[in-house]
Design an enzyme around this catalytic site. Sequence first.
Site, PDB file in Angstrom:
ATOM      1  N   LYS A 148       0.836  -1.191   0.000  1.00  0.00           N
ATOM      2  CA  LYS A 148       0.000   0.000   0.000  1.00  0.00           C
ATOM      3  C   LYS A 148       0.876   1.248   0.000  1.00  0.00           C
ATOM      4  CE  LYS A 148      -3.884   1.914   2.690  1.00  0.00           C
ATOM      5  NZ  LYS A 148      -4.764   1.673   3.847  1.00  0.00           N
ATOM      6  N   SER A 186      -9.244   2.094   2.901  1.00  0.00           N
ATOM      7  CA  SER A 186      -8.329   2.806   2.043  1.00  0.00           C
ATOM      8  C   SER A 186      -7.343   1.902   1.292  1.00  0.00           C
ATOM      9  CB  SER A 186      -7.525   3.815   2.891  1.00  0.00           C
ATOM     10  OG  SER A 186      -6.838   3.167   3.951  1.00  0.00           O
ATOM     11  N   SER A 212      -9.780  -0.565   6.983  1.00  0.00           N
ATOM     12  CA  SER A 212      -9.205  -0.300   5.662  1.00  0.00           C
ATOM     13  C   SER A 212      -8.477  -1.474   5.030  1.00  0.00           C
ATOM     14  CB  SER A 212      -8.252   0.898   5.747  1.00  0.00           C
ATOM     15  OG  SER A 212      -8.967   2.081   5.975  1.00  0.00           O
TER      16      SER A 212
END
Length: 558
Positions: free
Chosen positions: A129, A204, A228
């Site tokens: 990420k 996210s 997330s």
Amino acid sequence: MPHWTQLLAEKKQRQLNSIPQAWLVSPPPESTLDVTGFPETCGLLTARDIEITNTLTNDLLAKLASGEWTAVDVTTAFYKRAIIAHQIVNCLTEIFVDRALARAAELDDYFKRTGKVVGPLHGLPISLKDQLCIKGLETTVGYISWIGQYAEKNAVLVDILIECGAVPFVRTNVPQTIMWGETLNYIFGRTTNPYNRSLTTSGSSGGEAALIALKGSPLGVGSDLGGSIRRPSAFCGLYCLRPSYGRIPYCGAVNSLEGQDSSPSVLGPMADSIGGVKTFMKVVINAKPWLKDPLAVRKKWDEDEYNLVDHGFGKVLCFGIMWDDGVVFPHPPIRRALEMTKAALEKAGHKVIPWKPLKHGLLGNVTRDIFNAGAAEDIMIVTSATGEPIISTTELDDAEPTIPPVRPRTSGITAYQLWQLQKLRRDTREEYQDHWKATASETGTGRPVDAIICPAAPYVAHPHGKSWYRDYTLVWNALDYSATIFPVTTVDPTLDVKNPPHKFYDDLDRRIYEMYDDPETFKNAPVCLQLIGRTLEEEAVIKMTEIVDAALAAAKLA
């Protein structure tokens, strides 16, 4: 500093230039919603590439360790598939092909010279990420204002993965600020769901989830402040783990709300299998991250815990099923998945009882208030450097870079007020612990409930911009409970018909009920559930997820 529009244009061009021209494909038209089959039919992947990228994480590691496949071959295959994925769902941020292939070649050279692997993740491509710093690369977390800030060193977790033989090879898309439930920012745009591009991946860690769902990566790392890791995994049909605070090292990763340590973000694995989740956790923990990150918990991998010594060795488990959280009632596909899981577990000889949620509405509100104590100021300080606009909505029609109001639209609070929120959360955690212990009188095993099974959200992947409720994941962050996601089924409009109106808890419950207006909108979307254990119980949670996964597989065969 240059104006934000100039920074944006330059960064977009640099990303485009980083894609090898030979790997560009002709994407399907926008009217093609399900693109999960596209990577294998677009003509770029060879038969060997397809074989490699369809292989599960632990099988990949075995083939790499035996020398049957080289690190360069495996990295190339996944890189090609990742670039295809990016062209159809927009999931990548940093692309560094030459660097990753050079790393893979070093691993192959070492194996050729010594006949040994560098470590337990030898040659495995791992996606990250866009929070995990890699030396020499930018990490923007969706902020235009952080373009041009190059990392001087790796995040601790990145160092550990490299030491264990992994090949970090791409970084994946996130929302601006990393705080929204939809993966959208001005730099890289919106990530869409590969099962249906009109639906969201959530956020996210949405870029990570979309990439792994398209088999562009076998194993990735996301972060989870309020769900997330889990919601994107649930919306894209993956396995994942939200560990407790400090189990996986966070040092050197960038974030919003840094300094908010009451309910911090955690890093965790997202994978193609629960076996991949276990491998990641065991390898990272065995690397003793507490020697490199002062906030990492000093807890070795506990094989007794994995073998469920404290849970009757897993012979007869008792699961609590939370049908709803007392705030929002789940949509029909979620309810069906809960019923399927209950039936499968009972058929496998385990017990299932209802789980009564305790103060979930309060826990959600308190945790949001803690985040919002300084969130607006945090975001404004970052964006003021360039005048970058702050996205005010993730709705499709309104997400253009105008200059909207800040989100969240709250001012800060005093230190004393924050202390009271933290005290209330602490007291509620104590109540919840007592609540869980009290279930020993209901289970018939002599133990409290072994784990909770519940929705990850009241809905499956939904149309963009409608992430209205996150507390099915957020409450477990507030309690710091370990949690996994596991796939159960997909939406079937003939089975998942809209129910008549129930007695609504409030207007939000009604609004979410009305979202499920036409089941065809959600057709084929993955339906996943959560399994919840207690704090720092990652090993047991992984094992119990394996048990649930096996029970569901056996039920489908029957």
